[in-house]
Each structure stands twice: as structure tokens, then as C-alpha cells.
Design an enzyme around this catalytic site. Structure first.
Site, PDB file in Angstrom:
ATOM      1  N   ASP A  19       0.869  -1.330  -0.023  1.00 47.47           N
ATOM      2  CA  ASP A  19       0.072   0.165   0.001  1.00 47.47           C
ATOM      3  C   ASP A  19       0.877   1.105  -0.081  1.00 47.47           C
ATOM      4  OD1 ASP A  19      -1.558   2.083   0.710  1.00 47.47           O
ATOM      5  OD2 ASP A  19      -2.719   1.244   1.987  1.00 47.47           O
ATOM      6  N   CYS A  46      10.611  17.708 -22.466  1.00 49.05           N
ATOM      7  CA  CYS A  46      10.806  16.761 -23.481  1.00 49.05           C
ATOM      8  C   CYS A  46      10.230  15.283 -23.287  1.00 49.05           C
ATOM      9  CB  CYS A  46      12.343  16.627 -23.433  1.00 49.05           C
ATOM     10  SG  CYS A  46      13.471  17.962 -23.641  1.00 49.05           S
ATOM     11  N   HIS A  47      10.081  14.982 -22.223  1.00 53.43           N
ATOM     12  CA  HIS A  47       9.633  13.599 -22.167  1.00 53.43           C
ATOM     13  C   HIS A  47       8.021  13.451 -21.769  1.00 53.43           C
ATOM     14  CE1 HIS A  47      13.448  11.520 -22.223  1.00 53.43           C
ATOM     15  NE2 HIS A  47      14.127  12.462 -21.423  1.00 53.43           N
ATOM     16  N   CYS A 105      28.983 -13.198  -4.955  1.00 55.85           N
ATOM     17  CA  CYS A 105      27.595 -13.388  -4.633  1.00 55.85           C
ATOM     18  C   CYS A 105      26.946 -14.415  -4.835  1.00 55.85           C
ATOM     19  CB  CYS A 105      27.231 -12.538  -6.128  1.00 55.85           C
ATOM     20  SG  CYS A 105      28.111 -10.821  -6.632  1.00 55.85           S
ATOM     21  N   HIS A 107      23.946 -15.737  -2.379  1.00 61.97           N
ATOM     22  CA  HIS A 107      22.617 -15.528  -3.073  1.00 61.97           C
ATOM     23  C   HIS A 107      22.330 -16.654  -3.965  1.00 61.97           C
ATOM     24  CE1 HIS A 107      22.179 -11.882  -1.269  1.00 61.97           C
ATOM     25  NE2 HIS A 107      23.247 -11.227  -1.973  1.00 61.97           N
ATOM     26  N   CYS A 109      27.997  -5.259   0.046  1.00 63.88           N
ATOM     27  CA  CYS A 109      28.038  -6.677  -0.122  1.00 63.88           C
ATOM     28  C   CYS A 109      29.356  -7.176  -0.544  1.00 63.88           C
ATOM     29  CB  CYS A 109      26.964  -7.293  -1.120  1.00 63.88           C
ATOM     30  SG  CYS A 109      25.103  -7.729  -0.418  1.00 63.88           S
TER      31      CYS A 109
HETATM   32  C1  HEC Z   1      15.916  18.800 -24.201  1.00 63.00           C
HETATM   33  C2  HEC Z   1      15.275  17.526 -23.874  1.00 63.00           C
HETATM   34  C3  HEC Z   1      15.184  16.416 -22.700  1.00 63.00           C
HETATM   35  C4  HEC Z   1      15.282  17.197 -21.423  1.00 63.00           C
HETATM   36  C5  HEC Z   1      15.161  18.316 -20.840  1.00 63.00           C
HETATM   37  C6  HEC Z   1      15.422  15.709 -20.690  1.00 63.00           C
HETATM   38  N1  HEC Z   1      15.452  14.775 -21.624  1.00 63.00           N
HETATM   39 FE1  HEC Z   1      15.712  12.721 -20.915  1.00 63.00          FE
HETATM   40  N2  HEC Z   1      16.164  12.297 -22.970  1.00 63.00           N
HETATM   41  C7  HEC Z   1      16.122  13.291 -23.948  1.00 63.00           C
HETATM   42  C8  HEC Z   1      16.484  12.416 -25.026  1.00 63.00           C
HETATM   43  C9  HEC Z   1      16.462  13.154 -26.693  1.00 63.00           C
HETATM   44  C10 HEC Z   1      16.666  11.046 -24.827  1.00 63.00           C
HETATM   45  C11 HEC Z   1      17.341   9.920 -25.763  1.00 63.00           C
HETATM   46  C12 HEC Z   1      16.139   9.479 -26.641  1.00 63.00           C
HETATM   47  C13 HEC Z   1      15.335   8.575 -26.057  1.00 63.00           C
HETATM   48  O1  HEC Z   1      15.703   7.320 -25.762  1.00 63.00           O
HETATM   49  O2  HEC Z   1      14.260   8.983 -25.649  1.00 63.00           O
HETATM   50  C14 HEC Z   1      16.478  11.191 -23.465  1.00 63.00           C
HETATM   51  C15 HEC Z   1      16.534  10.016 -22.624  1.00 63.00           C
HETATM   52  C16 HEC Z   1      16.366   9.869 -21.394  1.00 63.00           C
HETATM   53  C17 HEC Z   1      16.426   8.530 -20.629  1.00 63.00           C
HETATM   54  C18 HEC Z   1      16.634   7.275 -21.239  1.00 63.00           C
HETATM   55  C19 HEC Z   1      15.238   6.893 -21.707  1.00 63.00           C
HETATM   56  C20 HEC Z   1      15.364   5.483 -22.443  1.00 63.00           C
HETATM   57  O3  HEC Z   1      14.425   4.564 -22.535  1.00 63.00           O
HETATM   58  O4  HEC Z   1      16.631   5.161 -23.235  1.00 63.00           O
HETATM   59  C21 HEC Z   1      16.108   8.869 -19.476  1.00 63.00           C
HETATM   60  C22 HEC Z   1      15.697   7.913 -18.017  1.00 63.00           C
HETATM   61  C23 HEC Z   1      15.681  10.265 -19.325  1.00 63.00           C
HETATM   62  N3  HEC Z   1      15.996  10.831 -20.633  1.00 63.00           N
HETATM   63  C24 HEC Z   1      15.499  11.077 -18.193  1.00 63.00           C
HETATM   64  C25 HEC Z   1      15.232  12.349 -18.010  1.00 63.00           C
HETATM   65  C26 HEC Z   1      15.271  13.160 -16.766  1.00 63.00           C
HETATM   66  C27 HEC Z   1      15.218  12.416 -15.208  1.00 63.00           C
HETATM   67  C28 HEC Z   1      15.344  14.496 -16.957  1.00 63.00           C
HETATM   68  C29 HEC Z   1      15.390  15.579 -16.361  1.00 63.00           C
HETATM   69  C30 HEC Z   1      16.344  15.624 -14.972  1.00 63.00           C
HETATM   70  C31 HEC Z   1      15.648  14.431 -18.543  1.00 63.00           C
HETATM   71  N4  HEC Z   1      15.564  13.257 -19.085  1.00 63.00           N
HETATM   72  C32 HEC Z   1      15.489  15.496 -19.319  1.00 63.00           C
HETATM   73  C33 HEC Z   1      15.756  14.427 -23.869  1.00 63.00           C
HETATM   74  C34 HEC Z   1      15.770  15.255 -22.656  1.00 63.00           C
HETATM   75  C1  HEC Z   2      28.545 -12.704   2.982  1.00 65.53           C
HETATM   76  C2  HEC Z   2      27.243 -12.703   2.298  1.00 65.53           C
HETATM   77  C3  HEC Z   2      26.926 -12.179   1.118  1.00 65.53           C
HETATM   78  C4  HEC Z   2      27.632 -11.879  -0.066  1.00 65.53           C
HETATM   79  C5  HEC Z   2      28.937 -12.569  -0.650  1.00 65.53           C
HETATM   80  C6  HEC Z   2      26.732 -10.945  -0.917  1.00 65.53           C
HETATM   81  N1  HEC Z   2      25.812 -10.725  -0.319  1.00 65.53           N
HETATM   82 FE1  HEC Z   2      24.164  -9.603  -1.181  1.00 65.53          FE
HETATM   83  N2  HEC Z   2      23.124  -9.475   0.617  1.00 65.53           N
HETATM   84  C7  HEC Z   2      23.637 -10.323   1.680  1.00 65.53           C
HETATM   85  C8  HEC Z   2      22.534 -10.186   2.845  1.00 65.53           C
HETATM   86  C9  HEC Z   2      22.652 -10.559   4.207  1.00 65.53           C
HETATM   87  C10 HEC Z   2      21.683  -9.402   2.130  1.00 65.53           C
HETATM   88  C11 HEC Z   2      20.095  -8.845   3.039  1.00 65.53           C
HETATM   89  C12 HEC Z   2      19.169  -9.880   2.883  1.00 65.53           C
HETATM   90  C13 HEC Z   2      18.945 -10.350   1.558  1.00 65.53           C
HETATM   91  O1  HEC Z   2      18.050  -9.648   0.678  1.00 65.53           O
HETATM   92  O2  HEC Z   2      19.275 -11.525   0.760  1.00 65.53           O
HETATM   93  C14 HEC Z   2      21.873  -9.083   0.708  1.00 65.53           C
HETATM   94  C15 HEC Z   2      21.172  -8.360  -0.045  1.00 65.53           C
HETATM   95  C16 HEC Z   2      21.492  -8.060  -1.137  1.00 65.53           C
HETATM   96  C17 HEC Z   2      20.571  -7.457  -2.216  1.00 65.53           C
HETATM   97  C18 HEC Z   2      19.265  -6.809  -1.855  1.00 65.53           C
HETATM   98  C19 HEC Z   2      17.913  -7.691  -2.322  1.00 65.53           C
HETATM   99  C20 HEC Z   2      16.732  -7.153  -2.012  1.00 65.53           C
HETATM  100  O3  HEC Z   2      15.544  -7.686  -2.177  1.00 65.53           O
HETATM  101  O4  HEC Z   2      16.766  -6.116  -1.325  1.00 65.53           O
HETATM  102  C21 HEC Z   2      21.210  -7.582  -3.458  1.00 65.53           C
HETATM  103  C22 HEC Z   2      20.649  -7.030  -4.939  1.00 65.53           C
HETATM  104  C23 HEC Z   2      22.375  -7.994  -3.072  1.00 65.53           C
HETATM  105  N3  HEC Z   2      22.460  -8.579  -1.801  1.00 65.53           N
HETATM  106  C24 HEC Z   2      23.431  -8.324  -4.221  1.00 65.53           C
HETATM  107  C25 HEC Z   2      24.715  -8.912  -4.131  1.00 65.53           C
HETATM  108  C26 HEC Z   2      25.558  -8.966  -5.037  1.00 65.53           C
HETATM  109  C27 HEC Z   2      25.645  -8.465  -6.409  1.00 65.53           C
HETATM  110  C28 HEC Z   2      26.934  -9.555  -4.489  1.00 65.53           C
HETATM  111  C29 HEC Z   2      27.917  -9.875  -5.028  1.00 65.53           C
HETATM  112  C30 HEC Z   2      28.913  -8.684  -5.390  1.00 65.53           C
HETATM  113  C31 HEC Z   2      26.314  -9.880  -3.020  1.00 65.53           C
HETATM  114  N4  HEC Z   2      25.241  -9.385  -2.788  1.00 65.53           N
HETATM  115  C32 HEC Z   2      27.285 -10.795  -2.227  1.00 65.53           C
HETATM  116  C33 HEC Z   2      24.774 -10.912   1.952  1.00 65.53           C
HETATM  117  C34 HEC Z   2      25.530 -11.007   0.853  1.00 65.53           C
END
Ligand code: HEC
Ligand code: HEC
Ligand code: HEC
Lengths: 161, 276
Positions: B64, B95-96, B192, B196, B237
Site C-alpha cells: 500500500d 521533453c519527455h 555473490c 545468493h 555486499c
Molecule cells: C532537451 C530535452 C530533454 C530534457 C530536458 C530531458 N531529456 Fe531525457 N532524453 C532526451 C532524449 C532526446 C533522450 C534520448 C532519446 C530517447 O531514448 O528517448 C533522453 C533519454 C532519457 C532517458 C533514457 C530513456 C530510454 O528509454 O532510453 C532517461 C531515463 C531520461 N532521458 C531521463 C530524463 C530526466 C530524469 C530528465 C530531467 C532531469 C530529462 N531526461 C530531461 C531528452 C531530454
Molecule cells: C556474505 C554474504 C553476502 C555476499 C557475499 C553478498 N551478499 Fe548480497 N546480501 C547479503 C545479505 C545478508 C543481504 C540482505 C538479505 C537479502 O536480501 O538477501 C543481501 C542483499 C542483497 C541485495 C538486496 C536484495 C533485495 O531484494 O533487497 C542484493 C541486490 C544483493 N545482496 C546483491 C549482491 C551481489 C551482487 C553480491 C556480489 C557482489 C552480493 N550480494 C554478495 C549477503 C551477501
């Protein structure tokens, strides 16, 4: 304090052998199945100190992975590894020492860390800081391994079944 | 407590078979169990949302939006979406369009390779727009403004299946990420997969290990009273293996993010989710 005194007295009598007594991680001799016959320090372990090592996160942290009657007073032990309550019945002293030093000889590929080892560490860190280590020390000292061994030897409750 | 003194659980089984569904706000059904993607080759027989591993009260908070503590940050993110910023006098909405339309489905396919051939996370796309299209300052990867806007964008894809591309231009990044996933880092020599894959459903101290899926990110962590980013979680981690960790926003964690995301292909986008 008492330990220091014992060491000093022993040192006066047989200094060279005491200095040579602590085995470095690279010099540990593993037998069949990864057992280690010889004490790492020549000084008997202390089970009470071992319990401290086992239950402290920054030291052995054994309870993160193991349940044991010996640390039943601590909350939330993990269950990644087997329960250790009866472990003294399952393994000899030498086998237990080997498991503590580097359990990967006995359990290939195990997730249990190697507590007295400095080899094959990828990106060694400075404890739990996330920063690089300046030098690679084993996780535990030689005497801490012997202390843990003394503790595990008290884990001799009858096997459940 | 069920696990105190209990024997090792079998990994990779359903952690909570009694819980059959997650529907957010009574209207957004979330896929919390899905067949494992083929590329896992049976390493996981089925994939589970991290939500399933949490206790009832934490699970309920996510059902919720009025109870979900991440939602005020989503509102702040939507406000930023509509606000003009930078030398060009533009907002994201200019833009978006409305965030509900402009960003629907975007979270589900991130990270992805950009036109120049580089793997980019959501944060990189956002900063590219801010710096190069708005003339505004880049957001810090792990600070509040970035977390707000990524939470707001994630929320627009809730219920849609995660479906990151792993072939073509993405393949080398994916391989790099997979290699990292199975590398046993640090003085504890844990990967990891050690936690996991081999030990999900077991407890490490008090923590019920999940499959480490990222479909729920950013997550609100009750322990930290804060939103946590994917790279922040990965950083922690790796740090907890007593390793030198990887920089948030760096190439390594981007590659790892792609690989981990791909392990969750088929689960729903669930962010912002709630975790202990
Ligand atoms: C002047 C235009 C413009 C503004 C302002 C802008 N964007 Fe973009 N954005 C683009 C264009 C163009 C792309 C690349 C084309 C595309 O994949 O939509 C893009 C791509 C993205 C993407 C990747 C989307 C995808 O599906 O690949 C994200 C996330 C994003 N913008 C977030 C933001 C956020 C958050 C802001 C404001 C903080 C922002 N943009 C402001 C033009 C803009
Ligand atoms: C020593 C044990 C350990 C190792 C090694 C470890 N983790 Fe974790 N990780 C945890 C514990 C404990 C948590 C919290 C409980 C959970 O969500 O599994 C956690 C949580 C996470 C979460 C959050 C999951 C969620 O749903 O919130 C991610 C993502 C994650 N680990 C990725 C990684 C990755 C990628 C690596 C390797 C780079 C890694 N962990 C290595 C112990 C470990
Ligand atoms: C990250 C998890 C982890 C930690 C930490 C850990 N262990 Fe283990 N341990 C295991 C696993 C898993 C096994 C089972 C061996 C295998 O992989 O088959 C094991 C096996 C053992 C065994 C052999 C038990 C048997 O019945 O075969 C002993 C003894 C043991 N551990 C002692 C310790 C002690 C003492 C510590 C702390 C200094 C410790 N362990 C820390 C995971 C761990």
C-alpha cells in the site's frame, strides 16, 4: 598477564625454539583430508578466549553461519554450515585444527572462510571498510586458532538422532 | 524463532509457499515468482523477489503506497521531474512529457547499451540529460536528488516484467558481470553466488538470504531509514567480504548490475520496495 609471564619464562629457557614455534600461514603442513597435526603455537588454547573469537563479528564470527549449544546465549545464529554442538565427536583434534586453518582442503569449494591463510585473496580489504588492505594478514592469529580449537573440543554433546 | 537451532535449509526452494501473491494498492499485480531465465542453465530453478523473504509486517508495507515509506521520495522525484533547472530553462517533462507516460517501461530494460556502444545505468541517462540537454549539474550517484528521481522513474514501471538485453552489444558487459558474480572476493573469499545462489533461504546471522535480485530497487531500508541504490547495495555486499569494494557508478558495478538484472528477467519491476 599470566600468559605473558609464561612466555617470558619459557623464553629464558629455550628462546630460539619459542621464536620458531609459531607457524606462519604458508608453512602449515596439511595431512590427508586437510588435517593439521602440529599446534601452530606450542601453547595450549584457551576455550574461553575461543568463545570470544567465535562470537565476535570482527574476529571469527562463526555464529554468523553455525548454530552451537556453546553459544546458545547469543541471539540469531545462522545456519549456512552444520550445527557444531557435537563436533568434537565427529573430528579429531588435528582435523578440527585443519578445518579452522583452511577448511577448503577438507571441504572443496566450501563457503567457509579460511581463517589462517593469505593465499589467493582477490582484492583484499582493510577489514570491513571497503578500502584496500595495506598488507594481507590472516583473518585470525595462530593463537586464536588454537583457542578456537580448545573451544570446539568442548563441543562434545551426544549426537542427536 | 523458526530458524534458531534449525538445520540448514535447502537453497533454491520457495522461501514462502504460503504467500501466493503481491498486489500493490489493490491494483498492480507483481510477479514475485517466475521461471528462471534460460541463460542461468539451471543455476536457479525458479526466481523469487526479495519481498518473499521478508517478514509479514515488512511485506505489508509494500502493499500500500500510503504505508510504503519510500513514497514521499517518489513525490519529491516527480516534483523534480516537472521543475525547470539549468541554463536551458527546461524540465524533464518539457521533453519527455508526463512521467507516467514518458518513463513507463524504462526501468524494466536498464541498464542498457547507449547509442555510442557504452553500457549505461539509469543514473547515466539522467545525468546525460541534465548536463547535455538542460545545462544543469549532474546529480551525485548516491545522493538524495538522484535517488528521488530514480525512485519516481522506477515506480512508473511497477508490474512490468524486467527484460534487460544481454546479447549483441550488451554481451561483453554481461560476460564481465557474470565473471564478477562468481568471483570470490575479499579475505572471506565469498562471491555473490556463495550467498545468493548457494545459500538463499538460509540465514547468515539474523539475515534471511534472498536471491539478491534487483527488481525492487531502489529499496527503502528500514534499518537505514533511507532509499538504497543498486550500486550502494553491491558496494556493501562486496565490502562485507572484507574486500576492497568497487566504486559506485563505476564500470565494474555497471556490468555487475546488468548481469544481476538479467538473473531477474521475468520478475516484475517492484521498486521502490521495502526491506528490513
Ligand atoms: C532537451 C530535452 C530533454 C530534457 C530536458 C530531458 N531529456 Fe531525457 N532524453 C532526451 C532524449 C532526446 C533522450 C534520448 C532519446 C530517447 O531514448 O528517448 C533522453 C533519454 C532519457 C532517458 C533514457 C530513456 C530510454 O528509454 O532510453 C532517461 C531515463 C531520461 N532521458 C531521463 C530524463 C530526466 C530524469 C530528465 C530531467 C532531469 C530529462 N531526461 C530531461 C531528452 C531530454
Ligand atoms: C556474505 C554474504 C553476502 C555476499 C557475499 C553478498 N551478499 Fe548480497 N546480501 C547479503 C545479505 C545478508 C543481504 C540482505 C538479505 C537479502 O536480501 O538477501 C543481501 C542483499 C542483497 C541485495 C538486496 C536484495 C533485495 O531484494 O533487497 C542484493 C541486490 C544483493 N545482496 C546483491 C549482491 C551481489 C551482487 C553480491 C556480489 C557482489 C552480493 N550480494 C554478495 C549477503 C551477501
Ligand atoms: C560463511 C559461512 C561460515 C563461517 C563464517 C564459518 N563456517 Fe564453518 N562451515 C561452513 C560450512 C558451509 C561448512 C560445511 C562444509 C561444507 O561446505 O561442506 C562448515 C563446516 C565447519 C565445520 C565442520 C562441521 C561438520 O560437522 O562437518 C567446523 C568444525 C566449522 N565449520 C567450524 C567453524 C568455526 C569455528 C568458525 C569460526 C571461526 C566457522 N566455522 C565459520 C560455513 C562457515
Amino acid at each position: 598477564m599470566r600468559k605473558l609471564f609464561v612466555l617470558c619464562t619459557a623464553g629464558m629457557v629455550m628462546l630460539p625454539s619459542v621464536l620458531a614455534a609459531e607457524t606462519a600461514p604458508g608453512d602449515v603442513v596439511f595431512g590427508d583430508l586437510g588435517a593439521v597435526e602440529e599446534s601452530l603455537t606450542g601453547t595450549a588454547g584457551n576455550a574461553e578466549a575461543g568463545l570470544e573469537v567465535a562470537t565476535t563479528r570482527s574476529l571469527g564470527n562463526c555464529l554468523a553461519c553455525h548454530v552451537a549449544e556453546g553459544w546458545a546465549h547469543m541471539p540469531l545464529p545462522g545456519n549456512i554450515g552444520p550445527a557444531l554442538t557435537s563436533v568434537a565427536h565427529r573430528y579429531t583434534e588435528a582435523e578440527l585444527r585443519g578445518i579452522l586453518i583452511n577448511s577448503k582442503h577438507m571441504f572443496e569449494g566450501t563457503v567457509m572462510p579460511s581463517f589462517y591463510n593469505v593465499d589467493d585473496i582477490i582484492r583484499p580489504g582493510d577489514g570491513y571498510t571497503g578500502k584496500a588492505a595495506t598488507s594481507v594478514e590472516p583473518l585470525l592469529s595462530a593463537q586464536q586458532i588454537e583457542d578456537l580449537l580448545a573451544l570446539l573440543q568442548t563441543f562434545d554433546e551426544p549426537e542427536e538422532e | 524463532l523458526v530458524f534458531a537451532g534449525s538445520a540448514q535449509a535447502e537453497p533454491n526452494i520457495d522461501p514462502n509457499p504460503d504467500v501466493t501473491e503481491l498486489v500493490i494498492n489493490g491494483e498492480i499485480p507483481i510477479t514475485i515468482r517466475a521461471p528462471a531465465p534460460d541463460h542461468l542453465d539451471g543455476a536457479l530453478p525458479e526466481i523469487y523477489s526479495g519481498w518473499l523473504y521478508r517478514d509479514a509486517s515488512t511485506r505489508e508495507m509494500e502493499m500500500d503506497d500510503f504505508e510504503n515509506p519510500a513514497m514521499p521520495f517518489v513525490d519529491a522525484g516527480i516534483e523534480a521531474w516537472n521543475a525547470v533547472d539549468g541554463s536551458e530553462g527546461k524540465s524533464c517533462a518539457d521533453c519527455h512529457g508526463a512521467i507516467e507516460e514518458g518513463m513507463a517501461g524504462v526501468r524494466a530494460v536498464m541498464p542498457k547499451v547507449n547509442e555510442a556502444g557504452a553500457l549505461w545505468s539509469m543514473e547515466d541517462y539522467i545525468n546525460d540529460c541534465r548536463v547535455n540537454r538542460m545545462g544543469a549539474e549532474a546529480y551525485d550517484w548516491d545522493k538524495q536528488p538522484m535517488k528521488n528521481i530514480t525512485a519516481a522513474i522506477a515506480a512508473q514501471s511497477r508490474g512490468m516484467p524486467v527484460n534487460v538485453a544481454i546479447d549483441g552489444a550488451a554481451a561483453p558487459y554481461w560476460e564481465q558481470g557474470r565473471e564478477m558474480y562468481y568471483t570470490r572476493y575479499g579475505k572471506l573469499q565469498l562471491s555473490c553466488a556463495s550467498c545468493h545462489q548457494e545459500n538463499n533461504n538460509n540465514f547468515i546471522r539474523g539475515d534471511h538470504l534472498s536471491q539478491g535480485q534487483i527488481n525492487g530497487f531502489p529499496v527503502y531500508r528500514l534499518k537505514q531509514s533511507a532509499l538504497v541504490t543498486i550500486h550502494n547495495r553491491f558496494y556493501g555486499c562486496v565490502r562485507d567480504t572484507q574486500a576492497e569494494s568497487f566504486a559506485k557508478g563505476g564500470d565494474e558495478l555497471r556490468a555487475l548490475e546488468l548481469y544481476v538484472a538479467s538473473r531477474g528477467n521475468g520478475l516484475s519491476v517492484e521498486g521502490p520496495s521495502v526491506r528490513p
